[in-house]
Design an enzyme around this catalytic site. Sequence first.
Site, PDB file in Angstrom:
ATOM      1  N   HIS A 160       0.858  -1.388   0.101  1.00  0.00           N
ATOM      2  CA  HIS A 160       0.219   0.017   0.005  1.00  0.00           C
ATOM      3  C   HIS A 160       0.814   1.269  -0.035  1.00  0.00           C
ATOM      4  O   HIS A 160       0.780   2.361  -0.819  1.00  0.00           O
ATOM      5  CB  HIS A 160      -0.800  -0.055   1.264  1.00  0.00           C
ATOM      6  CG  HIS A 160      -1.782   1.237   1.205  1.00  0.00           C
ATOM      7  ND1 HIS A 160      -3.359   1.085   0.984  1.00  0.00           N
ATOM      8  CD2 HIS A 160      -1.567   2.501   1.554  1.00  0.00           C
ATOM      9  CE1 HIS A 160      -3.811   2.325   1.219  1.00  0.00           C
ATOM     10  NE2 HIS A 160      -2.807   3.274   1.640  1.00  0.00           N
ATOM     11  N   GLU A 161       1.792   1.111   0.710  1.00  0.00           N
ATOM     12  CA  GLU A 161       2.872   2.453   0.953  1.00  0.00           C
ATOM     13  C   GLU A 161       3.628   2.657  -0.311  1.00  0.00           C
ATOM     14  O   GLU A 161       3.828   3.741  -0.725  1.00  0.00           O
ATOM     15  CB  GLU A 161       3.560   2.367   2.104  1.00  0.00           C
ATOM     16  CG  GLU A 161       2.822   2.224   3.661  1.00  0.00           C
ATOM     17  CD  GLU A 161       1.571   3.414   3.727  1.00  0.00           C
ATOM     18  OE1 GLU A 161       1.855   4.690   3.075  1.00  0.00           O
ATOM     19  OE2 GLU A 161       0.792   3.414   4.359  1.00  0.00           O
TER      20      GLU A 161
ATOM     21  N   HIS B 253       1.637   4.376  -2.839  1.00  0.00           N
ATOM     22  CA  HIS B 253       1.541   5.723  -2.880  1.00  0.00           C
ATOM     23  C   HIS B 253       2.942   6.145  -3.316  1.00  0.00           C
ATOM     24  O   HIS B 253       2.919   7.182  -4.153  1.00  0.00           O
ATOM     25  CB  HIS B 253       1.492   6.118  -1.278  1.00  0.00           C
ATOM     26  CG  HIS B 253       0.169   5.740  -0.819  1.00  0.00           C
ATOM     27  ND1 HIS B 253      -1.024   6.560  -1.438  1.00  0.00           N
ATOM     28  CD2 HIS B 253      -0.230   5.515   0.413  1.00  0.00           C
ATOM     29  CE1 HIS B 253      -1.975   6.379  -0.581  1.00  0.00           C
ATOM     30  NE2 HIS B 253      -1.682   5.619   0.461  1.00  0.00           N
TER      31      HIS B 253
ATOM     32  N   HIS C 188      -5.693   6.957  -2.518  1.00  0.00           N
ATOM     33  CA  HIS C 188      -6.640   5.832  -2.177  1.00  0.00           C
ATOM     34  C   HIS C 188      -7.838   5.942  -3.207  1.00  0.00           C
ATOM     35  O   HIS C 188      -8.088   6.885  -3.890  1.00  0.00           O
ATOM     36  CB  HIS C 188      -7.539   6.266  -0.894  1.00  0.00           C
ATOM     37  CG  HIS C 188      -6.246   6.328   0.056  1.00  0.00           C
ATOM     38  ND1 HIS C 188      -6.242   7.444   1.165  1.00  0.00           N
ATOM     39  CD2 HIS C 188      -5.371   5.438   0.553  1.00  0.00           C
ATOM     40  CE1 HIS C 188      -5.190   6.925   1.885  1.00  0.00           C
ATOM     41  NE2 HIS C 188      -4.587   5.683   1.735  1.00  0.00           N
TER      42      HIS C 188
ATOM     43  N   TYR D 158     -10.224   1.881   1.534  1.00  0.00           N
ATOM     44  CA  TYR D 158     -10.580   1.823   2.840  1.00  0.00           C
ATOM     45  C   TYR D 158     -11.556   0.977   3.060  1.00  0.00           C
ATOM     46  O   TYR D 158     -12.465   0.983   2.213  1.00  0.00           O
ATOM     47  CB  TYR D 158     -10.293   3.185   3.336  1.00  0.00           C
ATOM     48  CG  TYR D 158      -9.093   3.780   3.950  1.00  0.00           C
ATOM     49  CD1 TYR D 158      -8.706   3.961   5.224  1.00  0.00           C
ATOM     50  CD2 TYR D 158      -7.890   3.657   3.195  1.00  0.00           C
ATOM     51  CE1 TYR D 158      -7.664   4.187   5.623  1.00  0.00           C
ATOM     52  CE2 TYR D 158      -6.884   3.906   3.511  1.00  0.00           C
ATOM     53  CZ  TYR D 158      -6.588   4.391   4.843  1.00  0.00           C
ATOM     54  OH  TYR D 158      -5.143   4.713   5.542  1.00  0.00           O
TER      55      TYR D 158
END
Length: 282
Positions: free
Chosen positions: A181-182, A185, A191, A237
Amino acid sequence: MCFSGLSRSLADMLVFSWTLLALLLVSSSRAEEEVATIEEVMSQELPVGELLDRANRDRVPDLDEPVLIGGDIAIDQESDRNADPCTSRGCMWQKWTDGKVYIPYYIANHYSSRERAIITRGLESFSSVTCIRFRPYQNGDQEWISIESRNGCYSYVGRQGGGQTVSLNRQGCLYHGTVQHELLHALGFNHEQTRSDRDNHIRVYWENIIDEMKYNFDKINTLNQGTPYDYNSVMQYHKHAFSKNNQPTMMPIPNSNVSFGQATQMSRNDIERVNRLYKCCE
């Protein structure tokens, strides 16, 4: 005779010391294995969004750490709050003549060998499905990601220039999906629930969102790479994110029964977007 007895005593003490040391090492190894097992089980049970929420919920940043938006996105100034670097200033890492994108990384030495293995696995997971190649930092590198255990889990969106921090705190951030996930980014992705076409796929319940967190649901002029909205994206999310009353803050439409925000690793769409943004197949 006394000398012989003393030698035997010393020998006995040495045997005892080595036995105790061996037991301590075994105990430490077992404890580490148990912690790893617990974390692995938790990562299988909890989606990435919930893991990030838990890790960053009570975050107290140091003075030299950035402001976070969206829960885990680092920004340096308020004007970046509603801007997508890929459309406003460019966010991509350099592509080389061999068609690969080599991104140097440095892992801080405060991680254990097991923790480094989790991070390395996340880094390497991109190489088999995209043209992204994370490689260790070398002297002379002008741009790199610095993976550190700071306060919480966070990353900047896209290439920043120079060294840029990807924070993976040792307490709560070291899961395979969280690392992915990071890194997504850092590659330039926001997101899923902030996509420009979000309202066609997600209904936001503004009345249930913590007042000072409502900006986290502002839409961004994102580059969606021609891919569909993905409820199973590792960047989506969960439905109670930033809730002030345990009621849903977002639900899928038109079918509210569709499962979403449950990803524990990158989806096919996540991978496809990386390949399209960096033109990996050309």
